[in-house]
Design a protein around this motif. Structure first.
Motif, PDB file in Angstrom:
ATOM      1  N   GLY A  73     -41.286 -31.138  41.341  1.00 26.68           N
ATOM      2  CA  GLY A  73     -41.887 -31.159  40.008  1.00 26.68           C
ATOM      3  C   GLY A  73     -43.337 -30.740  40.108  1.00 26.68           C
ATOM      4  N   VAL A  74     -44.110 -31.156  39.104  1.00 26.57           N
ATOM      5  CA  VAL A  74     -45.471 -30.639  38.996  1.00 26.57           C
ATOM      6  C   VAL A  74     -46.512 -31.685  39.395  1.00 26.57           C
ATOM      7  CG1 VAL A  74     -47.098 -29.430  37.495  1.00 26.57           C
ATOM      8  CG2 VAL A  74     -44.652 -29.221  37.077  1.00 26.57           C
ATOM      9  N   GLY A  75     -46.710 -32.681  38.527  1.00 25.09           N
ATOM     10  CA  GLY A  75     -47.818 -33.640  38.700  1.00 25.09           C
ATOM     11  C   GLY A  75     -47.696 -34.372  40.029  1.00 25.09           C
ATOM     12  N   HIS A 176     -54.768 -20.713  22.992  1.00 26.07           N
ATOM     13  CA  HIS A 176     -56.096 -21.174  23.433  1.00 26.07           C
ATOM     14  C   HIS A 176     -55.968 -21.707  24.846  1.00 26.07           C
ATOM     15  CE1 HIS A 176     -59.825 -23.293  23.893  1.00 26.07           C
ATOM     16  NE2 HIS A 176     -59.149 -24.397  24.175  1.00 26.07           N
ATOM     17  N   ASP A 177     -56.920 -21.377  25.694  1.00 25.12           N
ATOM     18  CA  ASP A 177     -56.971 -21.965  27.038  1.00 25.12           C
ATOM     19  C   ASP A 177     -58.437 -22.092  27.403  1.00 25.12           C
ATOM     20  OD1 ASP A 177     -54.791 -22.091  29.622  1.00 25.12           O
ATOM     21  OD2 ASP A 177     -56.934 -22.003  30.111  1.00 25.12           O
ATOM     22  N   LYS A 178     -58.772 -23.216  27.996  1.00 23.54           N
ATOM     23  CA  LYS A 178     -60.181 -23.471  28.318  1.00 23.54           C
ATOM     24  C   LYS A 178     -60.655 -22.603  29.476  1.00 23.54           C
ATOM     25  CE  LYS A 178     -63.051 -27.603  28.630  1.00 23.54           C
ATOM     26  NZ  LYS A 178     -62.963 -29.053  28.776  1.00 23.54           N
ATOM     27  N   PHE A 179     -59.737 -22.212  30.351  1.00 25.93           N
ATOM     28  CA  PHE A 179     -60.169 -21.517  31.571  1.00 25.93           C
ATOM     29  C   PHE A 179     -59.613 -20.107  31.719  1.00 25.93           C
ATOM     30  CE2 PHE A 179     -59.990 -26.114  32.358  1.00 25.93           C
ATOM     31  CZ  PHE A 179     -61.346 -26.349  32.539  1.00 25.93           C
ATOM     32  N   SER A 180     -58.427 -19.816  31.132  1.00 26.27           N
ATOM     33  CA  SER A 180     -57.842 -18.480  31.341  1.00 26.27           C
ATOM     34  C   SER A 180     -58.407 -17.474  30.350  1.00 26.27           C
ATOM     35  CB  SER A 180     -56.333 -18.508  31.142  1.00 26.27           C
ATOM     36  OG  SER A 180     -55.776 -19.564  31.813  1.00 26.27           O
ATOM     37  N   LYS A 181     -58.264 -16.209  30.745  1.00 28.67           N
ATOM     38  CA  LYS A 181     -58.650 -15.102  29.859  1.00 28.67           C
ATOM     39  C   LYS A 181     -57.369 -14.508  29.248  1.00 28.67           C
ATOM     40  CE  LYS A 181     -63.170 -14.531  31.316  1.00 28.67           C
ATOM     41  NZ  LYS A 181     -63.223 -15.848  31.851  1.00 28.67           N
ATOM     42  N   VAL A 218     -51.361 -28.605  28.358  1.00 29.01           N
ATOM     43  CA  VAL A 218     -52.514 -28.745  29.264  1.00 29.01           C
ATOM     44  C   VAL A 218     -52.242 -29.886  30.238  1.00 29.01           C
ATOM     45  CG1 VAL A 218     -54.112 -27.916  27.501  1.00 29.01           C
ATOM     46  CG2 VAL A 218     -53.679 -30.362  27.706  1.00 29.01           C
ATOM     47  N   PRO A 219     -52.962 -29.910  31.350  1.00 28.25           N
ATOM     48  CA  PRO A 219     -52.796 -31.065  32.248  1.00 28.25           C
ATOM     49  C   PRO A 219     -53.469 -32.286  31.649  1.00 28.25           C
ATOM     50  CG  PRO A 219     -54.252 -29.385  33.202  1.00 28.25           C
ATOM     51  CD  PRO A 219     -53.935 -28.938  31.830  1.00 28.25           C
ATOM     52  N   LYS A 220     -53.060 -33.468  32.097  1.00 21.11           N
ATOM     53  CA  LYS A 220     -53.694 -34.699  31.618  1.00 21.11           C
ATOM     54  C   LYS A 220     -55.023 -34.856  32.336  1.00 21.11           C
ATOM     55  CE  LYS A 220     -53.271 -39.403  30.424  1.00 21.11           C
ATOM     56  NZ  LYS A 220     -54.511 -39.680  29.748  1.00 21.11           N
ATOM     57  N   ILE A 294     -38.040 -35.713  28.969  1.00 27.49           N
ATOM     58  CA  ILE A 294     -36.926 -34.985  29.589  1.00 27.49           C
ATOM     59  C   ILE A 294     -37.214 -33.482  29.691  1.00 27.49           C
ATOM     60  CG2 ILE A 294     -35.109 -36.630  28.974  1.00 27.49           C
ATOM     61  CD1 ILE A 294     -34.547 -34.759  26.510  1.00 27.49           C
ATOM     62  N   GLY A 295     -38.500 -33.132  29.609  1.00 22.00           N
ATOM     63  CA  GLY A 295     -38.850 -31.703  29.621  1.00 22.00           C
ATOM     64  C   GLY A 295     -38.236 -30.933  30.784  1.00 22.00           C
ATOM     65  N   ALA A 296     -38.288 -31.535  31.969  1.00 27.74           N
ATOM     66  CA  ALA A 296     -37.811 -30.826  33.163  1.00 27.74           C
ATOM     67  C   ALA A 296     -36.385 -31.212  33.517  1.00 27.74           C
ATOM     68  CB  ALA A 296     -38.732 -31.159  34.332  1.00 27.74           C
ATOM     69  N   ALA A 297     -35.780 -32.039  32.673  1.00 29.04           N
ATOM     70  CA  ALA A 297     -34.500 -32.646  33.056  1.00 29.04           C
ATOM     71  C   ALA A 297     -33.304 -31.778  32.665  1.00 29.04           C
ATOM     72  CB  ALA A 297     -34.382 -34.036  32.439  1.00 29.04           C
TER      73      ALA A 297
HETATM   74  P1  NAD Z   1     -50.477 -24.965  34.225  1.00 27.58           P
HETATM   75  O1  NAD Z   1     -51.489 -25.512  35.170  1.00 27.58           O
HETATM   76  O2  NAD Z   1     -49.708 -23.755  34.607  1.00 27.58           O
HETATM   77  O3  NAD Z   1     -51.198 -24.662  32.815  1.00 27.58           O
HETATM   78  C1  NAD Z   1     -52.110 -25.522  32.209  1.00 27.58           C
HETATM   79  C2  NAD Z   1     -53.125 -24.659  31.473  1.00 27.58           C
HETATM   80  O4  NAD Z   1     -53.981 -25.512  30.709  1.00 27.58           O
HETATM   81  C3  NAD Z   1     -54.044 -23.849  32.415  1.00 27.58           C
HETATM   82  O5  NAD Z   1     -53.989 -22.483  32.054  1.00 27.58           O
HETATM   83  C4  NAD Z   1     -55.421 -24.424  32.186  1.00 27.58           C
HETATM   84  O6  NAD Z   1     -56.443 -23.458  32.283  1.00 27.58           O
HETATM   85  C5  NAD Z   1     -55.296 -24.984  30.786  1.00 27.58           C
HETATM   86  N1  NAD Z   1     -56.219 -26.064  30.458  1.00 27.58           N
HETATM   87  C6  NAD Z   1     -56.659 -27.076  31.241  1.00 27.58           C
HETATM   88  N2  NAD Z   1     -57.435 -27.926  30.530  1.00 27.58           N
HETATM   89  C7  NAD Z   1     -57.488 -27.428  29.273  1.00 27.58           C
HETATM   90  C8  NAD Z   1     -58.140 -27.853  28.096  1.00 27.58           C
HETATM   91  N3  NAD Z   1     -58.859 -28.971  28.056  1.00 27.58           N
HETATM   92  N4  NAD Z   1     -57.969 -27.113  26.978  1.00 27.58           N
HETATM   93  C9  NAD Z   1     -57.256 -25.972  27.018  1.00 27.58           C
HETATM   94  N5  NAD Z   1     -56.613 -25.521  28.104  1.00 27.58           N
HETATM   95  C10 NAD Z   1     -56.734 -26.239  29.227  1.00 27.58           C
HETATM   96  O7  NAD Z   1     -49.511 -26.178  33.880  1.00 27.58           O
HETATM   97  P2  NAD Z   1     -48.016 -26.104  33.285  1.00 27.58           P
HETATM   98  O8  NAD Z   1     -47.057 -25.984  34.405  1.00 27.58           O
HETATM   99  O9  NAD Z   1     -47.991 -25.119  32.179  1.00 27.58           O
HETATM  100  O10 NAD Z   1     -47.859 -27.602  32.723  1.00 27.58           O
HETATM  101  C11 NAD Z   1     -48.514 -28.001  31.519  1.00 27.58           C
HETATM  102  C12 NAD Z   1     -48.287 -29.496  31.283  1.00 27.58           C
HETATM  103  O11 NAD Z   1     -46.892 -29.784  31.168  1.00 27.58           O
HETATM  104  C13 NAD Z   1     -48.789 -30.408  32.407  1.00 27.58           C
HETATM  105  O12 NAD Z   1     -49.460 -31.503  31.816  1.00 27.58           O
HETATM  106  C14 NAD Z   1     -47.530 -30.909  33.057  1.00 27.58           C
HETATM  107  O13 NAD Z   1     -47.725 -32.173  33.633  1.00 27.58           O
HETATM  108  C15 NAD Z   1     -46.601 -30.977  31.864  1.00 27.58           C
HETATM  109  N6  NAD Z   1     -45.166 -31.026  32.196  1.00 27.58           N
HETATM  110  C16 NAD Z   1     -44.347 -31.838  31.456  1.00 27.58           C
HETATM  111  C17 NAD Z   1     -42.988 -31.916  31.733  1.00 27.58           C
HETATM  112  C18 NAD Z   1     -42.074 -32.787  30.914  1.00 27.58           C
HETATM  113  O14 NAD Z   1     -41.100 -33.298  31.447  1.00 27.58           O
HETATM  114  N7  NAD Z   1     -42.330 -32.979  29.639  1.00 27.58           N
HETATM  115  C19 NAD Z   1     -42.448 -31.155  32.788  1.00 27.58           C
HETATM  116  C20 NAD Z   1     -43.286 -30.305  33.510  1.00 27.58           C
HETATM  117  C21 NAD Z   1     -44.649 -30.244  33.193  1.00 27.58           C
END
Ligand code: NAD
Length: 318
Positions: A73-75, A176-181, A218-220, A294-297
Motif C-alpha cells: 500500500g501507500v502510507g 490544484h496541486d501545491k507542489f506539481s506543475k 493529498v497526503p495527510k 475501501i479505496g484500495a480494497a
Molecule cells: P501522491 O503522493 O501521488 O499525490 C499527492 C499529491 O498531493 C502530490 O502531487 C502533492 O504534490 C500534492 N499535495 C501535497 N500536499 C498538498 C496540499 N496541501 N495541497 C495540494 N496538493 C498537495 O499520492 P496518491 O498516491 O495520489 O495518494 C493520495 C492520497 O490518497 C494519500 O493521502 C493516500 O494516503 C490516499 N489513499 C487512500 C486510499 C483509500 O483506501 N481510500 C488508498 C490509497 C491512497
C-alpha cells in the motif's frame, strides 16, 4: 530458503511469484507482541505488512537479521521508516498499485451522489413498498456528471487517474496541486489508441470556486484540514465533495455544517478522522455517501500490491 512473513496477508499471485523465485512465504498472522520472538526464531528476513502490523524501533532493534520491511500500500505511518533505513534495512512499498482502484471508488461515490443512490438504498428497504411515489419524487432532481467540472485537489498518482476517468465521461477537469506543475496525462483506449492531455495546475481558490464537485487526493499532514469552513465557503452552492485520501483532510464539523445549511448538496467519505470509530453524526447524515476506507480494497489492487512487493524483494536479493 529465505523466509518472508506476510503478516497482514498478501495476494496469491504475490505468494506464487515469491515461491517461484525460491522464497518461503509465511502468511499465518503473528500477534504484535510475539513478532520479535518469531522473526528471530524462524530467521525471517523479510517482513511484509499492510496497515495493521506496526514495525517500530523495538522490532528494528531486536531483529538484526531482518533485511526488508515492506508495506503493501501507500502510507507508511505504521513503520519507523527513517530509523529502519538508518539501521540499514530496505524499506519498500507499492505507491501506485491502488491508484486506479481509488479513482474508480471516487466515481462510484460521484455517480451515487448525483442520483441519491446512497439515500435511496437506505430508504427503499423501509418505505419502498408503501411510499414509492414519494421516494421517486424526493430523488428526482438527479444530475448528470457529463459536462460538469470536477476539481481535483492533489494532482499526484490518484488525482491523475481520477482526471483520466473524468475526461472519459466528458467532464471538465480543474486541478490544484501545491507542489506539481502542469502535467501531461495519457488515456489509453481499448483499441490501442491513446490521447495525451496537458492539465494546467490552478490555484486552490479557482478550483474551489469553479468546480461542481471537488475530490481531494493529498497526503495527510499534521496541520489543520486543507478544506475547512473558509474553503467550503468558496465552493459553489449545491456542490459536492469527496474524500478518499485521509480522514481530517476535510474538516468534518465544517462539512456537516455546510450540508445542514445546504451550502453543499452532498458529500462522500471513504476516510474519517476517528477511524475505526467515525463520528456517528457523519454516519447518520442523510447527505453523505459512506464507505469504510475501501479505496484500495479491490482484487486487482491487491494482486498488483503482491506482485509489486515480490518483484522488489526479488530485485533486492539479486
Ligand atoms: P501522491 O503522493 O501521488 O499525490 C499527492 C499529491 O498531493 C502530490 O502531487 C502533492 O504534490 C500534492 N499535495 C501535497 N500536499 C498538498 C496540499 N496541501 N495541497 C495540494 N496538493 C498537495 O499520492 P496518491 O498516491 O495520489 O495518494 C493520495 C492520497 O490518497 C494519500 O493521502 C493516500 O494516503 C490516499 N489513499 C487512500 C486510499 C483509500 O483506501 N481510500 C488508498 C490509497 C491512497
Amino acid at each position: 530458503m529465505i523466509k518472508v512473513l506476510a503478516n497482514d496477508g498478501i495476494s496469491s499471485q504475490g505468494v506464487l511469484k515469491l515461491k517461484e523465485n525460491g522464497f518461503e512465504v509465511l502468511t499465518e498472522k503473528i500477534k504484535q507482541e510475539d513478532l520479535i520472538e518469531n522473526i528471530n526464531n524462524k530467521n525471517i528476513e523479510v517482513l511484509l505488512v499492510r496497515s495493521a502490523t506496526k514495525v517500530r524501533k523495538d522490532i528494528i532493534d531486536s531483529c538484526p537479521n531482518l533485511k526488508i520491511i515492506g508495506r503493501g500500500g501507500v502510507g507508511m505511518d505504521n513503520i519507523d521508516v527513517d530509523y529502519a533505513r538508518e539501521k540499514g534495512k530496505h524499506i519498500i512499498n507499492t505507491p501506485a498499485a491502488s491508484s486506479n482502484s481509488v479513482a474508480e471508488l471516487v466515481f462510484a461515490h460521484l455517480f451515487g451522489m448525483v442520483r441519491f443512490l446512497f439515500a435511496s438504498n437506505r430508504q427503499m428497504p423501509m418505505e419502498g413498498d408503501s411510499k414509492f411515489k414519494e421516494l421517486k419524487k424526493s430523488f428526482s432532481s438527479g444530475k448528470e456528471l457529463s459536462g460538469k467540472t470536477l476539481g481535483i485537489i492533489g494532482f499526484g498518482k490518484i488525482g491523475q487517474e481520477v482526471a483520466k476517468k473524468a475526461i472519459g465521461l466528458g467532464m471538465k477537469v480543474l486541478a490544484h496541486d501545491k507542489f506539481s506543475k502542469d502535467t501531461d496525462i495519457t488515456i489509453h483506449f481499448f483499441n490501442g489508441d491513446k490521447k495525451t492531455f496537458n492539465i494546467e495546475i490552478n490555484d486552490l481558490t479557482t478550483v474551489l470556486k469553479e468546480s461542481d464537485f471537488i475530490t481531494v487526493h493529498v497526503p495527510k499532514t499534521d496541520k489543520k484540514a486543507i478544506i475547512g469552513a473558509n474553503e467550503i465557503g468558496l465552493m459553489k452552492t449545491g456542490a459536492g465533495i469527496i474524500n478518499t485520501s485521509r480522514g481530517g483532510v476535510i474538516d468534518e464539523t465544517a462539512l456537516m455544517f455546510s450540508l445542514d445549511k445546504e451550502k453543499l448538496a452532498y458529500a462522500s467519505l471513504d476516510v474519517f478522522e476517528d477511524e475505526p470509530n467515525p463520528s456517528i453524526h457523519l454516519l447518520m447524515h442523510n447527505a453523505i455517501s459512506l464507505s469504510p476506507h475501501i479505496g484500495a480494497a479491490t482484487n486487482e489492487a491487491q494482486d498488483r500490491i503482491g506482485i509489486e512487493l515480490a518483484d522488489q524483494i526479488i530485485t533486492i536479493y539479486k
